[in-house]
Design a protein around this motif. Structure first.
Motif, PDB file in Angstrom:
ATOM      1  N   VAL A  29      -1.006   1.575  -2.203  1.00  0.00           N
ATOM      2  CA  VAL A  29       0.415   1.738  -1.926  1.00  0.00           C
ATOM      3  C   VAL A  29       1.209   0.492  -2.290  1.00  0.00           C
ATOM      4  CG1 VAL A  29       2.120   2.058  -0.089  1.00  0.00           C
ATOM      5  CG2 VAL A  29       0.095   3.503  -0.163  1.00  0.00           C
ATOM      6  N   ARG A  30       0.692  -0.677  -1.962  1.00  0.00           N
ATOM      7  CA  ARG A  30       1.449  -1.915  -2.210  1.00  0.00           C
ATOM      8  C   ARG A  30       0.843  -2.741  -3.329  1.00  0.00           C
ATOM      9  NH1 ARG A  30       4.090  -4.062   3.296  1.00  0.00           N
ATOM     10  NH2 ARG A  30       5.140  -2.125   3.817  1.00  0.00           N
TER      11      ARG A  30
ATOM     12  N   ASP B 255       4.438   0.223  -7.519  1.00  0.00           N
ATOM     13  CA  ASP B 255       3.741   0.559  -6.268  1.00  0.00           C
ATOM     14  C   ASP B 255       2.931   1.844  -6.455  1.00  0.00           C
ATOM     15  OD1 ASP B 255       5.192   2.983  -4.778  1.00  0.00           O
ATOM     16  OD2 ASP B 255       6.719   1.777  -5.781  1.00  0.00           O
ATOM     17  N   GLY B 256       1.975   2.055  -5.565  1.00  0.00           N
ATOM     18  CA  GLY B 256       1.047   3.175  -5.674  1.00  0.00           C
ATOM     19  C   GLY B 256       1.693   4.543  -5.651  1.00  0.00           C
ATOM     20  N   LEU B 257       2.740   4.719  -4.857  1.00  0.00           N
ATOM     21  CA  LEU B 257       3.390   6.025  -4.788  1.00  0.00           C
ATOM     22  C   LEU B 257       4.153   6.327  -6.075  1.00  0.00           C
ATOM     23  CD1 LEU B 257       4.524   5.960  -1.054  1.00  0.00           C
ATOM     24  CD2 LEU B 257       2.546   7.103  -2.042  1.00  0.00           C
TER      25      LEU B 257
ATOM     26  N   GLY C 201      -3.159  -0.188   3.455  1.00  0.00           N
ATOM     27  CA  GLY C 201      -3.407  -1.008   4.633  1.00  0.00           C
ATOM     28  C   GLY C 201      -2.203  -0.958   5.550  1.00  0.00           C
ATOM     29  N   TYR C 202      -1.176  -0.232   5.157  1.00  0.00           N
ATOM     30  CA  TYR C 202       0.072  -0.122   5.900  1.00  0.00           C
ATOM     31  C   TYR C 202       0.306   1.323   6.290  1.00  0.00           C
ATOM     32  CZ  TYR C 202       0.558  -4.595   3.618  1.00  0.00           C
ATOM     33  OH  TYR C 202       0.332  -5.855   3.163  1.00  0.00           O
ATOM     34  N   SER C 203      -0.688   1.904   6.905  1.00  0.00           N
ATOM     35  CA  SER C 203      -0.613   3.333   7.211  1.00  0.00           C
ATOM     36  C   SER C 203       0.447   3.619   8.255  1.00  0.00           C
ATOM     37  CB  SER C 203      -1.968   3.822   7.715  1.00  0.00           C
ATOM     38  OG  SER C 203      -1.909   5.194   7.928  1.00  0.00           O
ATOM     39  N   SER C 204       1.295   4.529   7.900  1.00  0.00           N
ATOM     40  CA  SER C 204       2.283   5.040   8.831  1.00  0.00           C
ATOM     41  C   SER C 204       2.475   6.495   8.477  1.00  0.00           C
ATOM     42  CB  SER C 204       3.606   4.278   8.712  1.00  0.00           C
ATOM     43  OG  SER C 204       4.226   4.605   7.480  1.00  0.00           O
ATOM     44  N   LYS C 205       3.099   7.215   9.374  1.00  0.00           N
ATOM     45  CA  LYS C 205       3.350   8.624   9.139  1.00  0.00           C
ATOM     46  C   LYS C 205       4.163   8.800   7.858  1.00  0.00           C
ATOM     47  CE  LYS C 205       5.839  10.549  12.261  1.00  0.00           C
ATOM     48  NZ  LYS C 205       6.325  11.141  13.501  1.00  0.00           N
TER      49      LYS C 205
END
Length: 191
Positions: free
Chosen positions: A2-3, A8-10, A30-34
């Motif tokens: 993701v970062r 960025d990954g997205l 490593g920054y998991s959020s909903k």
């Protein structure tokens, strides 16, 4: 990831899907959020891994994605059954987070009201009841196989207070967590 530096990954996920649809993709964060999970699923990632992850879990996720591609399941399945299966996976992967019907509906680009109706038709139970069943199954497993106390289990499952957890557990199983643990651990193992 993701970062990643630069792209960025997205954003990369979006490019990959535009260039080579059908390629298996796994988002690592490593920054998991909903919100990250929803963006990854909306971006048609097949799965995601949270850092730090162990090799066995990573291997299982990779094998699942490869098998899904081999046998034709796609995260962006347009039929109702595919969307329901996607929601069930989403719920099981986010069991420890507070996931609402709107979050699940957003993950498959449906309205909450419509998702609620088709989920009940397809599964024979409501969204919240299904989610509660998953939590209680996890609670039973923790009670049976660990030494965590009820407060710790309640906290692990995302409950604000232990009394609420105990009340729901008793409603579903007919026993308090302590009685359930005593009964399941008291049984001799059969060979």
């Amino acid at each position: 990831d993701v970062r990643m530096p630069g792209l960025d990954g997205l954003s990369l996920l979006k490019k990959i899907n535009g260039l080579a649809s059908g390629v298996g993709t796994i988002v690592v964060t490593g920054y998991s959020s909903k919100e990250v999970v929803l963006k990854a699923l909306r971006g048609k990632a097949d799965d995601y891994l949270e850092k730090p992850f162990d090799i066995d879990k990573a291997r299982a996720v990779i094998e699942k994605v490869l098998n899904a591609k081999k046998y034709g399941y796609s995260n962006d399945a347009s039929d109702t059954a595919g969307k329901i299966e996607h929601i069930k996976l989403f719920l099981s992967r986010n069991l420890l987070r507070k996931v609402m019907l709107r979050d699940a509906a957003d993950a498959v680009c449906l309205s909450p009201k419509y998702l609620s109706r088709i989920f009940r038709e397809h599964e024979g139970t409501g969204f919240n009841e299904y989610k509660l069943g998953l939590k209680m199954a996890r609670a039973k497993n923790i009670l049976k196989h660990t030494a965590y106390n009820v407060d710790q289990i309640s906290d692990k499952l995302g409950y604000q207070n232990t009394e609420s957890f105990i009340r729901q557990f008793k409603k579903v199983t007919g026993r308090t967590p302590a009685v359930y643990r005593k009964k399941t651990r008291g049984k001799p193992r059969s060979r």
